[in-house]
Design an enzyme around this catalytic site. Sequence first.
Site, PDB file in Angstrom:
ATOM      1  N   MET A  59      -5.487  -7.087   8.379  1.00 35.90           N
ATOM      2  CA  MET A  59      -4.970  -6.042   9.234  1.00 35.90           C
ATOM      3  C   MET A  59      -5.945  -4.875   9.105  1.00 35.90           C
ATOM      4  O   MET A  59      -6.538  -4.678   8.076  1.00 35.90           O
ATOM      5  CB  MET A  59      -3.589  -5.612   8.755  1.00 35.90           C
ATOM      6  CG  MET A  59      -2.722  -6.774   8.323  1.00 35.90           C
ATOM      7  SD  MET A  59      -1.988  -7.637   9.696  1.00 35.90           S
ATOM      8  CE  MET A  59      -0.893  -6.374  10.272  1.00 35.90           C
ATOM      9  N   HIS A 107      -3.869 -41.382  -1.683  1.00 29.39           N
ATOM     10  CA  HIS A 107      -3.878 -42.163  -2.922  1.00 29.39           C
ATOM     11  C   HIS A 107      -4.982 -41.675  -3.862  1.00 29.39           C
ATOM     12  O   HIS A 107      -4.750 -41.447  -5.051  1.00 29.39           O
ATOM     13  CB  HIS A 107      -4.068 -43.647  -2.587  1.00 29.39           C
ATOM     14  CG  HIS A 107      -4.125 -44.531  -3.791  1.00 29.39           C
ATOM     15  ND1 HIS A 107      -5.312 -44.920  -4.376  1.00 29.39           N
ATOM     16  CD2 HIS A 107      -3.144 -45.070  -4.552  1.00 29.39           C
ATOM     17  CE1 HIS A 107      -5.051 -45.674  -5.428  1.00 29.39           C
ATOM     18  NE2 HIS A 107      -3.746 -45.786  -5.560  1.00 29.39           N
ATOM     19  N   LYS A 155       0.834  -1.202   0.000  1.00 32.81           N
ATOM     20  CA  LYS A 155       0.000   0.000   0.000  1.00 32.81           C
ATOM     21  C   LYS A 155       0.868   1.252   0.000  1.00 32.81           C
ATOM     22  O   LYS A 155       0.677   2.168  -0.811  1.00 32.81           O
ATOM     23  CB  LYS A 155      -0.903  -0.028   1.235  1.00 32.81           C
ATOM     24  CG  LYS A 155      -2.158   0.783   1.133  1.00 32.81           C
ATOM     25  CD  LYS A 155      -2.975   0.676   2.421  1.00 32.81           C
ATOM     26  CE  LYS A 155      -3.747  -0.630   2.523  1.00 32.81           C
ATOM     27  NZ  LYS A 155      -4.406  -0.795   3.844  1.00 32.81           N
ATOM     28  N   TYR A 209      13.839 -33.340 -21.657  1.00 38.73           N
ATOM     29  CA  TYR A 209      12.383 -33.359 -21.695  1.00 38.73           C
ATOM     30  C   TYR A 209      11.799 -33.606 -20.313  1.00 38.73           C
ATOM     31  O   TYR A 209      12.492 -34.067 -19.408  1.00 38.73           O
ATOM     32  CB  TYR A 209      11.875 -34.431 -22.670  1.00 38.73           C
ATOM     33  CG  TYR A 209      12.096 -35.860 -22.236  1.00 38.73           C
ATOM     34  CD1 TYR A 209      11.176 -36.507 -21.408  1.00 38.73           C
ATOM     35  CD2 TYR A 209      13.232 -36.568 -22.642  1.00 38.73           C
ATOM     36  CE1 TYR A 209      11.379 -37.809 -20.995  1.00 38.73           C
ATOM     37  CE2 TYR A 209      13.439 -37.873 -22.232  1.00 38.73           C
ATOM     38  CZ  TYR A 209      12.521 -38.497 -21.405  1.00 38.73           C
ATOM     39  OH  TYR A 209      12.717 -39.782 -20.988  1.00 38.73           O
ATOM     40  N   ARG A 233      -3.221  -1.234  -6.664  1.00 37.93           N
ATOM     41  CA  ARG A 233      -2.330  -2.391  -6.727  1.00 37.93           C
ATOM     42  C   ARG A 233      -2.667  -3.168  -7.985  1.00 37.93           C
ATOM     43  O   ARG A 233      -3.700  -2.936  -8.608  1.00 37.93           O
ATOM     44  CB  ARG A 233      -2.488  -3.271  -5.482  1.00 37.93           C
ATOM     45  CG  ARG A 233      -3.884  -3.840  -5.381  1.00 37.93           C
ATOM     46  CD  ARG A 233      -4.103  -4.585  -4.085  1.00 37.93           C
ATOM     47  NE  ARG A 233      -5.534  -4.709  -3.906  1.00 37.93           N
ATOM     48  CZ  ARG A 233      -6.153  -4.830  -2.736  1.00 37.93           C
ATOM     49  NH1 ARG A 233      -5.458  -4.843  -1.627  1.00 37.93           N
ATOM     50  NH2 ARG A 233      -7.438  -4.945  -2.674  1.00 37.93           N
ATOM     51  N   SER A 270      16.180 -41.404 -17.088  1.00 44.43           N
ATOM     52  CA  SER A 270      14.915 -40.732 -16.811  1.00 44.43           C
ATOM     53  C   SER A 270      14.771 -40.673 -15.297  1.00 44.43           C
ATOM     54  O   SER A 270      14.852 -41.702 -14.618  1.00 44.43           O
ATOM     55  CB  SER A 270      13.760 -41.524 -17.435  1.00 44.43           C
ATOM     56  OG  SER A 270      12.537 -40.932 -17.060  1.00 44.43           O
ATOM     57  N   ARG A 304      -3.307   3.306   8.469  1.00 42.57           N
ATOM     58  CA  ARG A 304      -3.607   2.160   7.607  1.00 42.57           C
ATOM     59  C   ARG A 304      -2.468   1.153   7.624  1.00 42.57           C
ATOM     60  O   ARG A 304      -1.331   1.498   7.369  1.00 42.57           O
ATOM     61  CB  ARG A 304      -3.813   2.625   6.164  1.00 42.57           C
ATOM     62  CG  ARG A 304      -4.641   3.876   6.027  1.00 42.57           C
ATOM     63  CD  ARG A 304      -4.684   4.390   4.601  1.00 42.57           C
ATOM     64  NE  ARG A 304      -5.327   3.473   3.688  1.00 42.57           N
ATOM     65  CZ  ARG A 304      -5.341   3.628   2.372  1.00 42.57           C
ATOM     66  NH1 ARG A 304      -4.703   4.656   1.816  1.00 42.57           N
ATOM     67  NH2 ARG A 304      -5.961   2.759   1.613  1.00 42.57           N
ATOM     68  N   CYS A 352      10.298 -38.494 -15.358  1.00 38.66           N
ATOM     69  CA  CYS A 352       8.995 -39.124 -15.566  1.00 38.66           C
ATOM     70  C   CYS A 352       8.209 -39.232 -14.267  1.00 38.66           C
ATOM     71  O   CYS A 352       7.149 -39.836 -14.230  1.00 38.66           O
ATOM     72  CB  CYS A 352       9.141 -40.490 -16.218  1.00 38.66           C
ATOM     73  SG  CYS A 352      10.046 -41.670 -15.212  1.00 38.66           S
ATOM     74  N   GLY A 406      -8.579  -7.995   4.606  1.00 35.58           N
ATOM     75  CA  GLY A 406      -9.331  -8.142   5.839  1.00 35.58           C
ATOM     76  C   GLY A 406      -8.516  -8.582   7.032  1.00 35.58           C
ATOM     77  O   GLY A 406      -9.058  -8.787   8.112  1.00 35.58           O
TER      78      GLY A 406
HETATM   79  P1  ADP Z   1      -7.765  -2.282   3.515  1.00 37.39           P
HETATM   80  O1  ADP Z   1      -6.358  -2.668   3.360  1.00 37.39           O
HETATM   81  O2  ADP Z   1      -8.555  -3.202   4.391  1.00 37.39           O
HETATM   82  O3  ADP Z   1      -8.413  -1.988   2.199  1.00 37.39           O
HETATM   83  P2  ADP Z   1      -7.420   0.531   3.820  1.00 37.39           P
HETATM   84  O4  ADP Z   1      -6.257   1.059   4.565  1.00 37.39           O
HETATM   85  O5  ADP Z   1      -7.273   0.563   2.366  1.00 37.39           O
HETATM   86  O6  ADP Z   1      -7.762  -0.921   4.340  1.00 37.39           O
HETATM   87  O7  ADP Z   1      -8.657   1.407   4.304  1.00 37.39           O
HETATM   88  C1  ADP Z   1      -9.991   0.987   4.489  1.00 37.39           C
HETATM   89  C2  ADP Z   1     -10.926   1.941   3.765  1.00 37.39           C
HETATM   90  O8  ADP Z   1     -10.739   3.270   4.230  1.00 37.39           O
HETATM   91  C3  ADP Z   1     -10.668   1.998   2.273  1.00 37.39           C
HETATM   92  O9  ADP Z   1     -11.871   2.050   1.590  1.00 37.39           O
HETATM   93  C4  ADP Z   1      -9.888   3.254   2.096  1.00 37.39           C
HETATM   94  O10 ADP Z   1     -10.061   3.791   0.825  1.00 37.39           O
HETATM   95  C5  ADP Z   1     -10.458   4.166   3.176  1.00 37.39           C
HETATM   96  N1  ADP Z   1      -9.457   5.152   3.599  1.00 37.39           N
HETATM   97  C6  ADP Z   1      -8.223   4.892   4.052  1.00 37.39           C
HETATM   98  N2  ADP Z   1      -7.538   6.028   4.290  1.00 37.39           N
HETATM   99  C7  ADP Z   1      -8.375   7.033   3.975  1.00 37.39           C
HETATM  100  C8  ADP Z   1      -8.236   8.455   3.980  1.00 37.39           C
HETATM  101  N3  ADP Z   1      -7.097   9.042   4.335  1.00 37.39           N
HETATM  102  N4  ADP Z   1      -9.300   9.171   3.599  1.00 37.39           N
HETATM  103  C9  ADP Z   1     -10.443   8.565   3.216  1.00 37.39           C
HETATM  104  N5  ADP Z   1     -10.637   7.254   3.184  1.00 37.39           N
HETATM  105  C10 ADP Z   1      -9.604   6.481   3.543  1.00 37.39           C
HETATM  106 MG    MG Z   2      -7.733  -0.845   0.852  1.00 38.27          MG
END
Ligand code: ADP
Ligand code: MG
Length: 896
Positions: free
Chosen positions: A102, A452, A22, A868, A337, A781, A91, A848, A100
């Site tokens: 962290m 198996h 991120k 091969y 990403r 082989s 974040r 093989c 989901g």
């Molecule tokens: P995850 O990795 O679970 O997606 P994120 O860090 O991306 O968690 O954040 C969760 C939500 O909060 C995402 O929808 C993200 O876009 C939103 N968010 C994170 N930082 C900000 C920010 N600075 N302003 C507005 N929304 C944010």
């Molecule tokens: Mg996110």
Amino acid sequence: MTKYAYDFSEGNKDMKDLLGGKGANLAEMTNMGLPVPPGFTITTEACLTFLKEGGAPPQMLQEAGEHLRTLQEGMGRELGNPDDPLLVSVRSGAKFSMPGMMDTVLNLGLNDRSVEGLAKQTGGDVRFARDAYRRFIQMFGKIVMDVPAEAFEGSLEAAKEAKFAGAQDTDLDAEDLSTLIERFKALYREHTHDDFPQDSKDQLRLAIDAVFRSWNGKRARDYRRQNKISDDLGTAVNVQAMVFGNRGDDSGTGVAFTRDPSTGERAPYGDYLANAQGEDVVAGIRNTLPLVRLEEIDPESYRGLREVMDTLERHYRDMCDIEFTIEKGRLWILQTRIGKRTAFGEWVMALDMFDEGLIDEAEALLRVDANRLEELFKRRVKADGEGAIAKGLNASPGAATGEVVFTADEAEARAHEGARVILVRRETTPDDYHGMIASQGILTSAGGTNSHAAVVARGEGIPAVCGADGIRIDMRARAFSANGTRVGEGDVITIDGFTGNVYVGELELEESVLEKARQGDAVAQEQKIWKAFERLMSVADARRRLRVRANADTPDQSTNARDRGAEGIGLCRTEHMFLGEERVEAVRRMIFAETPEEEQAAYDILLPLQRDDFVGIFRAMSGLPVTVRLLDPPLHEFLPNQVDLAVEVALAEERGEDVAERRVTLQKVNELHEANPMLGLRGVRLGIVKPGLYAMQVRAICEAAATVKADGGDPRVEIMIPLVATAPELRQMREELEPVAGEALRAAGVELDHLEWGTMIELPRAAVTAGEIAEHADFFSFGTNDLTQTAFGFSRDDIGKFVGMYEERKLVPANPFVTVDRPGVGRLMSIACNEGRAANPNLHLGICGEHGGDPASVVFCHEAGLDYVSCSPFRIETARLAAGQAAVGAAEPASM
Ligand code: ADP
Ligand code: MG
Ligand code: MG
């Protein structure tokens, strides 16, 4: 000196190790000039130090403080300031996305006073400010202080109820929210025995600590184990200025993909939710709209977003997934990403991007995942798991529907009558093979993904669900029960080898487009997925150095393999040629023979039968090499089971029956009994002890080749002697067998253009003395199944009980029966390649074992210099693709 914090402007996308995925991409986008709210990243290294020392190192705190000051100056606002507060999000973000796992805290910096300041900033929008504050207390309480989420959710529900029936969170007014804030603070106090922190610096420190600690949380650890992500990476923390999607109908938040991740089509795809903050989209608080609807709602922001999407795709040269927020008509980008995609989508995208000139041919080839190719040829169950009566392991992909049978014999018999059957057993053994291959699908209640049943099913391309421990089989009643449902013999069930689900009845299955196209369906051949498959496979074929052969034992399998692009047979096992009613009797006579004449009489029966088998195979593979392995398994496998027979004799005797003949058999079975049959009288040792046996096989092979050649075919014969440990074993065998071959060919008046002799390298001693052995061999082989067993001292049939734990504790690199263990087995192979070739420059080399169809092992074989790989016919395309990928560069999974 270590640097623990980086401003977004200081990083780039290649710094994922340090900044997390991120953070690295936020930095990249910042430097591309995209509208990213400013912020900074605290590194994964800081996390690891924090976890090791049990607290934040002072230098980290200091650097974070400096970056915060810079952020405040840039924004002209201060964290926690009562008049004009800066709000931030905290974040988490590890190197690999862990959905989901962290958590993220938004709106940090609010307290009883700064909430007023926030209202002022927004022109007196008190409702908005209070809503942000209650969200903050809720997230902070839940994520940082572990207050049960239900506590807050319950109060929120109650507040909505009190408003009016069916009220949504957006219906709560400023007054309601004020009450809710007080209730949330009380809940916080109740659970933490502390007041909600009013000092924003404390809030920030606590939130950062919580993100670091969450790296070692149970959920995170389980996820990493499941997905083979190292525990030593740590997570970074991103502190970023907040923007607000919940400021009315001219605001909102969403997720966008630059292409459709499921079909791969070049069309924008995603969700949008008006008047909401980021976490609402995931939480499903209100229904989202398809992204394209944003064009009507806010055309300007939509146009801006589309531009950003194009920019990112051109920059990353791949499909991106993007989080964005619109605040009062202004677009902000919060994350990007490389997007995850389906096995189907990745082929379509790879071809399109190549055609668009976004990526070159080699890269297009590397974009598709060889591990997932086989899936694309399989049928699927349309249902999604609803109504399943049991769930097991997805042991072999594909879907199947058919009548339940409980024994291999029954499976074979019913299939013979034209029925589609599913074989249901606790587990399977080699004795069940004939019934397994007659079945549409296999379901077991015990056993793992390397049992198996699973191994055979994958090798044969049969869908299988294994280890469905919710089903109870009652063999006597010929029925099983699962989750309260009773299923009897002959009842129809459907199994889904992709998900492990088991259903009662015949569910609708979806044919694979690729499979239909391969079989010549003109409509399917028009589809893009087929075009992508054909194009990229032809690239793989043009680039690869490794040849690809098949393991095939019958003419049918050979034809199938050839259709899939096999360039020969790398392993034709001959054991099945000793099975079947008419042959068993002759095999018994061979085993029981007391004189050479009796033994020869048995061979005279077997020889023409085997010759016909070989004729079919050589015809099917005319012009391509066929490696025939002389008989390998121990002889007791062709006799009744020792214990079963002893019991049968005892019972029959009790009934007063004549058991003389059965007694003789039992005595022979006892004589042949071995404590470790897999290390006993088998392979070349059989050839040494029973010279007539291999002579008969060689004669059958040569006579068959002569017949095919006389008919105008082009048989290319390679005779392979299994389980050689010493050079003299091979030398002696050749001295005995070459004259037999010569005589057979002379008698037929035929000369073969291609007749080679070689051995399997499947014992460590053979590998390390390969130089000596190579003097007597035209080819090697690698039999990596046995080589792995003997190198580790693991019995593949017995390690099921602990191999899972071994993998989990990282005591083995990966399951060595799936992927060649490079440091051990791989090293033995390399020694054998190098020393074998040094002694005999014309030696050719193949593999093989089942590893020959495993993409990672194919890459290893390419690097080790093999000529091969040979694998199950169902893996031919996988192996061709992996070999092409190995030739153009490291084959990394496409999506990360
Ligand atoms: P995850 O990795 O679970 O997606 P994120 O860090 O991306 O968690 O954040 C969760 C939500 O909060 C995402 O929808 C993200 O876009 C939103 N968010 C994170 N930082 C900000 C920010 N600075 N302003 C507005 N929304 C944010
Ligand atoms: Mg996110
Ligand atoms: Mg072997």
